[in-house]
Design an enzyme around this catalytic site. Structure first.
Site, mmCIF file in Angstrom:
data_model
loop_
_atom_site.group_PDB
_atom_site.id
_atom_site.type_symbol
_atom_site.label_atom_id
_atom_site.label_comp_id
_atom_site.label_asym_id
_atom_site.label_seq_id
_atom_site.Cartn_x
_atom_site.Cartn_y
_atom_site.Cartn_z
ATOM 1 N N LYS A 72 41.733 1.622 -36.428
ATOM 2 C CA LYS A 72 41.123 0.296 -36.632
ATOM 3 C C LYS A 72 41.140 -0.113 -38.098
ATOM 4 O O LYS A 72 41.603 -1.215 -38.453
ATOM 5 C CB LYS A 72 39.657 0.295 -36.127
ATOM 6 C CG LYS A 72 39.480 0.559 -34.662
ATOM 7 C CD LYS A 72 38.022 0.472 -34.264
ATOM 8 C CE LYS A 72 37.119 1.448 -34.992
ATOM 9 N NZ LYS A 72 37.483 2.858 -34.773
ATOM 10 N N GLY B 199 37.617 0.280 -30.967
ATOM 11 C CA GLY B 199 38.396 1.423 -30.484
ATOM 12 C C GLY B 199 37.730 2.712 -30.914
ATOM 13 O O GLY B 199 36.758 2.711 -31.684
ATOM 14 N N SER C 135 32.053 -0.006 -31.983
ATOM 15 C CA SER C 135 31.347 -0.908 -31.056
ATOM 16 C C SER C 135 31.626 -0.523 -29.600
ATOM 17 O O SER C 135 32.340 -1.238 -28.892
ATOM 18 C CB SER C 135 31.712 -2.372 -31.322
ATOM 19 O OG SER C 135 33.102 -2.581 -31.403
ATOM 20 N N GLY D 38 0.846 -1.193 0.000
ATOM 21 C CA GLY D 38 0.000 0.000 0.000
ATOM 22 C C GLY D 38 0.874 1.232 0.000
ATOM 23 O O GLY D 38 2.081 1.158 -0.259
ATOM 24 N N ASP E 197 3.071 4.930 5.041
ATOM 25 C CA ASP E 197 2.429 5.241 6.324
ATOM 26 C C ASP E 197 0.980 4.758 6.401
ATOM 27 O O ASP E 197 0.174 5.323 7.135
ATOM 28 C CB ASP E 197 2.492 6.750 6.602
ATOM 29 C CG ASP E 197 2.309 7.062 8.085
ATOM 30 O OD1 ASP E 197 2.721 6.227 8.909
ATOM 31 O OD2 ASP E 197 1.737 8.117 8.406
ATOM 32 N N SER F 163 36.969 6.353 -32.698
ATOM 33 C CA SER F 163 37.120 6.863 -34.057
ATOM 34 C C SER F 163 38.495 7.515 -34.178
ATOM 35 O O SER F 163 38.912 8.295 -33.312
ATOM 36 C CB SER F 163 36.026 7.897 -34.347
ATOM 37 O OG SER F 163 36.188 8.444 -35.631
ATOM 38 N N ASP G 222 -9.605 3.546 14.043
ATOM 39 C CA ASP G 222 -9.725 4.254 15.321
ATOM 40 C C ASP G 222 -9.600 5.760 15.146
ATOM 41 O O ASP G 222 -10.090 6.538 15.976
ATOM 42 C CB ASP G 222 -8.664 3.744 16.301
ATOM 43 C CG ASP G 222 -7.256 3.819 15.727
ATOM 44 O OD1 ASP G 222 -7.052 3.287 14.617
ATOM 45 O OD2 ASP G 222 -6.367 4.398 16.382
#
Length: 645
Positions: A488, A482, A556, A40, A43, A484, A177
């Site tokens: 690579k 790796g 990647s 719920g 409090d 830019s 109550d």
């Protein structure tokens, strides 16, 4: 009375006491177990209610009671009253704030039943904790503060309970109550909640007016609510309802037999059995069974437990079963009744409850755990997200923390499953981040997609081994990653030239070249980057099936996506080549002028500038371009590849 008569009377009395103790122990040994949660809004009195249940069931030791009374005075409880919430709210942060953060489990019992209760947090930010507590529950006690009525979290938790499959709902209107035990207040709340419950599919619930603090209608009916006896709930107390409601295991026992195998029990050469918790149904020696996904059949010869063999075992029991035949069965397999097995598939529609701070990434590979099965899975872009306040289906590109949505799910191999509505064990799952091993989502399978049933692998006579043998080489993927400008493409091109001169059959997939054709429809968002890598991974796999050495040059940037490609290939065929060039060096080269555009804001989502790069943790090959030349790097890569071959 003579001494003989006295001794005989004492003996008879002792025997009666012993018989009573034996009867008591037998009665408690065979008690059923009910798992329930309290949930719920903040409090609403969840912890107080559980504390009251523990207190009234005499499950508190004297020293605990003394400490509780002392703590109650420290936090300001007036007079001799006890703050029962302190029994449950164990974390210091919870006591300081007066709220529940973690899921607190408590155990108690009555004369009729044993109970495990989970006190679930009310704050929206801890919804994932609430889902954890609800996942194994037979019943949910949803508390409502009588002064506040139905709140947002009341709706959220009710929807989650229904979604998770909890059939038994108790609406406990608490703190009566504080509203003078008003029937009008109670009736108004029940009517409002009932309208919402019907809207989300909750067919029935039991409503009780209670006061966890005062103890009204918890274990005994309160004289403060005489009108309650005249309601449709006939004045039943909370404990009476908990003692008599039907538990999940009794429902599951009537379903077809399903046993997910946890481990193969092989203590010696004379015994071989398969151990696990029976999810549904029952089993006995002589039953015909089928093992999935292999589909092999056999007969049960024994049902074994630590205490000896059983004539019959039912849902909820952990057992070891033995077969009449030596058939393939291992962890992750599912043993079922032979003539009514579950389905297998690799594509599904499912509901997700996202539990991670990081949003769901469509296309990313996660570990999926369903029952004892663990496979790799990807989630597609959500079909919609559910607004739990209005039940409206909203368009969504992803799912954020605590969001609930529906999406399609694809696994890398077929799994044994049933719809969650029929079988929680084979229909419920969790998603696990492959890098952190953190649970990121909980989910419920609706059904398999028709295409997963209609698309089958076609058997071929010439396989990847024969293709590679014709080329006299071992297939492999050299995956260059790796920043830019790291070099690579330059190094990858040199590697291919060297392999070509050595009469090796190769193919180079370059990131820029692939985006001119295969991936021209993809942009540079995180989701598109993941799909870009997934497609290249699939193409690379097909090329290795043809016996080729595949060389790829892609930024990647995400570790999870590189691991996704690795998982597509046989062990030992994926070589991660990290071209380790510092950002300053790569940016200084800036051959294509991309860093300049990214720095000026013209180019968004550029890796290293406004999009992260996750460096490989344990690459097969690491090239430091500040130390060696491209030619030297190419030689090192070729030597490593062929030396490993």
């Amino acid at each position: 009375m003579s001494d003989v008569e006295t001794k005989e009377a004492v003996y008879v009395t002792d025997q009666l006491i012993a018989d009573d103790i034996d009867a008591y122990l037998v009665q408690h040994e065979h008690k059923t177990m009910l798992r329930f949660i309290t949930c719920g809004s903040v409090d609403d009195g969840k912890s107080t209610l559980i504390g009251r249940l523990l207190y009234d069931s005499k499950m508190i030791f004297e020293d605990q009671l003394d400490a509780l009374q002392s703590d109650s005075k420290k936090v300001g409880t007036q007079g001799q009253e006890i703050d029962f919430a302190l029994l449950v709210d164990g974390l210091a942060a919870e006591r300081e704030q007066g709220i529940t953060i973690d899921v607190a489990y408590r155990f108690f019992n009555t004369e009729k039943r044993k109970f495990i209760v989970a006190d679930c947090p009310g704050h929206e930010q801890y919804t994932r904790n609430m889902v954890t507590g609800a996942s194994t529950a037979d019943l949910a006690v949803i508390l409502i503060d009588a002064r506040k009525g139905v709140l947002v979290q009341t709706r959220r938790h009710s929807y989650l309970c229904h979604l998770i499959g909890i059939k038994n709902i108790v609406l406990a209107v608490n703190k009566m109550d504080l509203v003078d035990y008003s029937q009008d207040v109670f009736d108004r709340i029940v009517e409002e909640y009932g309208a919402f419950a019907r809207e989300i599919g909750i067919e029935s619930f039991t409503a009780l007016p209670i006061s966890g603090f005062k103890g009204d209608n918890i274990t005994t009916l309160s004289d403060k609510t005489p009108w309650y006896k005249a309601t449709q709930y006939a004045g039943i107390t909370l404990v009476e309802h908990l003692e008599t409601v039907e538990v999940l295991s009794s429902v599951d026992a009537d379903k077809p037999f399903r046993l997910p195998v946890q481990w193969v029990n092989r203590p010696n050469l004379d015994f071989r059995g398969f151990s696990g918790l029976i999810a549904t149904g029952s089993v006995r020696a002589g039953d015909k069974i089928r093992v999935l996904p292999s589909g092999k059949t056999s007969t049960i010869t024994r049902v074994v437990t630590y205490d000896g063999d059983l004539e019959e075992a039912v849902a909820g029991q952990s057992v070891t079963v033995c077969f009449a035949d030596e058939i393939d069965c291992s962890r992750g397999s599912v043993i079922s009744i032979a003539d009514n097995p579950p389905q297998t598939a690799d594509q599904f529609e499912a509901t997700f409850v996202w539990m991670a701070d990081e949003a769901m990434v469509p296309g990313r590979a996660y570990w999926l755990k369903v029952g004892t099965q663990m496979v790799s899975a990807t989630v597609q872009e959500p079909k919609y997200e559910v607004n739990v306040n209005t039940m409206e289906k909203l368009a969504a590109k992803t799912l954020e923390l605590n969001a609930i949505g529906v999406a399609e799910l694809t696994t890398d191999k077929q799994i044994v499953f049933e719809a969650y509505a029929d079988n929680r064990t084979l229909g419920g799952f969790i998603l696990i981040d492959k890098m952190t091993n953190a649970t990121v989502a909980a989910g419920m399978i609706h059904f398999s997609l028709r295409r997963s049933q209609n698309v089958h692998w076609q058997a071929v006579d010439i396989d990847r081994k024969q293709h590679a043998g014709l080329k006299n080489q071992r297939p492999a993927v050299l995956w260059f990653t790796g920043l830019s400008g790291s070099g690579k493409s330059t190094i990858a091109n040199l590697v291919e030239k060297k392999l070509h001169r050595m009469n090796r059959h190769t193919f180079l997939l370059d990131g820029d070249n692939v985006r001119h054709g295969l991936n021209k429809d993809l942009g540079f968002t995180e989701a598109d980057r993941i799909e870009n890598i997934r497609r290249v991974g699939e193409v690379s796999k097909l090329m290795t099936d043809a016996g080729l050495i595949v060389i790829t040059a892609f930024i990647s940037p995400f570790q999870a996506d590189r691991e996704m490609v690795r998982s597509m290939l046989p062990e030992g065929e994926f070589f991660e080549v990290f071209i380790d060039t510092p950002l300053k060096v790569a940016e200084a080269r800036d051959v294509k002028g991309l860093y300049k555009k990214a720095r000026s804001g013209e180019l968004k989502n550029f890796t290293g500038i406004d999009s992260p790069y996750e460096a490989p943790r344990n690459p097969e090959i690491r090239i430091d371009t500040t130390v060696i030349s491209p030619e030297e790097a190419a030689n090192l890569i070729v030597d490593t590849l062929l030396g490993d071959a």
